[in-house]
Design a protein around this motif. Structure first.
Motif, short mmCIF file in Angstrom:
data_model
loop_
_atom_site.label_atom_id
_atom_site.label_comp_id
_atom_site.label_asym_id
_atom_site.label_seq_id
_atom_site.Cartn_x
_atom_site.Cartn_y
_atom_site.Cartn_z
N THR A 28 -11.61 -7.60 -8.20
CA THR A 28 -11.85 -7.99 -7.05
C THR A 28 -12.31 -9.68 -7.08
O THR A 28 -12.54 -10.25 -7.97
N ASP A 29 -11.97 -10.39 -5.72
CA ASP A 29 -12.15 -11.75 -5.62
C ASP A 29 -13.51 -11.98 -5.36
O ASP A 29 -14.34 -11.23 -5.12
N ALA A 30 -13.73 -13.46 -5.12
CA ALA A 30 -15.11 -13.70 -4.88
C ALA A 30 -15.84 -13.17 -3.36
O ALA A 30 -16.89 -12.89 -3.31
N GLU A 31 -14.68 -12.73 -2.63
CA GLU A 31 -14.93 -12.14 -1.31
C GLU A 31 -15.22 -10.68 -1.42
O GLU A 31 -15.43 -9.86 -0.40
N GLY A 32 -15.14 -10.13 -2.52
CA GLY A 32 -15.26 -8.63 -2.69
C GLY A 32 -13.94 -8.04 -2.49
O GLY A 32 -13.97 -6.81 -2.21
N ARG A 33 -12.82 -8.62 -2.29
CA ARG A 33 -11.63 -7.92 -2.01
C ARG A 33 -10.86 -7.47 -3.16
O ARG A 33 -10.59 -8.42 -4.09
N ALA A 34 -10.39 -6.16 -3.32
CA ALA A 34 -9.60 -5.41 -4.38
C ALA A 34 -8.22 -6.34 -4.41
O ALA A 34 -7.37 -6.33 -3.20
N PHE A 35 -7.89 -6.95 -5.37
CA PHE A 35 -6.40 -7.41 -5.49
C PHE A 35 -6.37 -8.49 -4.64
O PHE A 35 -5.07 -8.98 -4.27
N GLY A 36 -7.64 -9.09 -3.95
CA GLY A 36 -7.40 -10.26 -2.81
C GLY A 36 -6.86 -9.55 -1.50
O GLY A 36 -6.62 -10.50 -0.76
N ILE A 37 -6.61 -8.52 -1.48
CA ILE A 37 -6.07 -7.94 -0.20
C ILE A 37 -7.21 -7.14 0.67
O ILE A 37 -7.19 -7.61 1.91
N PHE A 38 -7.71 -6.01 0.15
CA PHE A 38 -8.50 -5.36 1.04
C PHE A 38 -9.82 -5.24 0.46
O PHE A 38 -9.98 -5.05 -0.87
N ALA A 39 -10.75 -5.09 1.62
CA ALA A 39 -12.33 -4.93 0.72
C ALA A 39 -12.52 -3.49 0.88
O ALA A 39 -12.53 -2.68 2.10
N LEU A 40 -13.21 -2.97 -0.22
CA LEU A 40 -13.57 -1.61 -0.09
C LEU A 40 -15.01 -1.42 -0.22
O LEU A 40 -15.59 -2.39 -0.94
#
Length: 134
Positions: A28-40
């Motif tokens: 997950t990135d700094a914004e909590g998005r898996a692979f920088g694509i979707f937030a789970l």
């Protein structure tokens, strides 16, 4: 064990992996998005866990139960992915109710909804191709 039951077991593992994405460091990135694509969020994780449990129970019970899982799960997830592709929001996570139609780049919508489209489509196709096993 029949192909339908093996496929349902595969779905159980794939859904458990999906539920664990937020908890594997580096995915997950700094914004909590898996692979920088979707937030789970926790709701998504629970949806994936319940779906994995459904898949595992169906695989354990019978070929008929596995086929039913693949068909119903497939229709639900495929529909969710197609709605997400069209509107930017799906229905399984109540996104269409919470966020409505979102103006997102089409390429992003493809990447964000491809997992549900692929898993749902594969499940429906498997239920159809191996229907005689049930």
């Amino acid at each position: 064990m029949t192909k339908l039951r093996w496929i349902a077991l595969f779905y159980m593992v794939a859904l458990l992996v999906a539920a664990s994405l937020n908890y594997i460091p580096g995915l997950t990135d700094a914004e909590g998005r898996a692979f920088g694509i979707f937030a789970l969020d926790i709701f998504d994780d629970l949806l994936h866990l319940v779906s994995a449990l459904w898949a595992g129970i169906a695989a354990y019970l019978s070929s008929r139960a596995a086929r039913s899982f693949l068909l119903y799960f497939g229709v639900l997830y495929l529909g969710d992915g197609l709605l997400g592709l069209a509107t930017g929001s799906g229905y399984l996570d109540l996104g269409i109710l919470n966020y409505g139609i979102q103006d997102l780049p089409f390429g992003f919508k493809i990447l964000a909804n491809l997992p549900h489209i692929a898993l749902g489509g594969g499940a429906v196709l498997s239920a159809y191709l191996f229907r005689r096993e049930a």
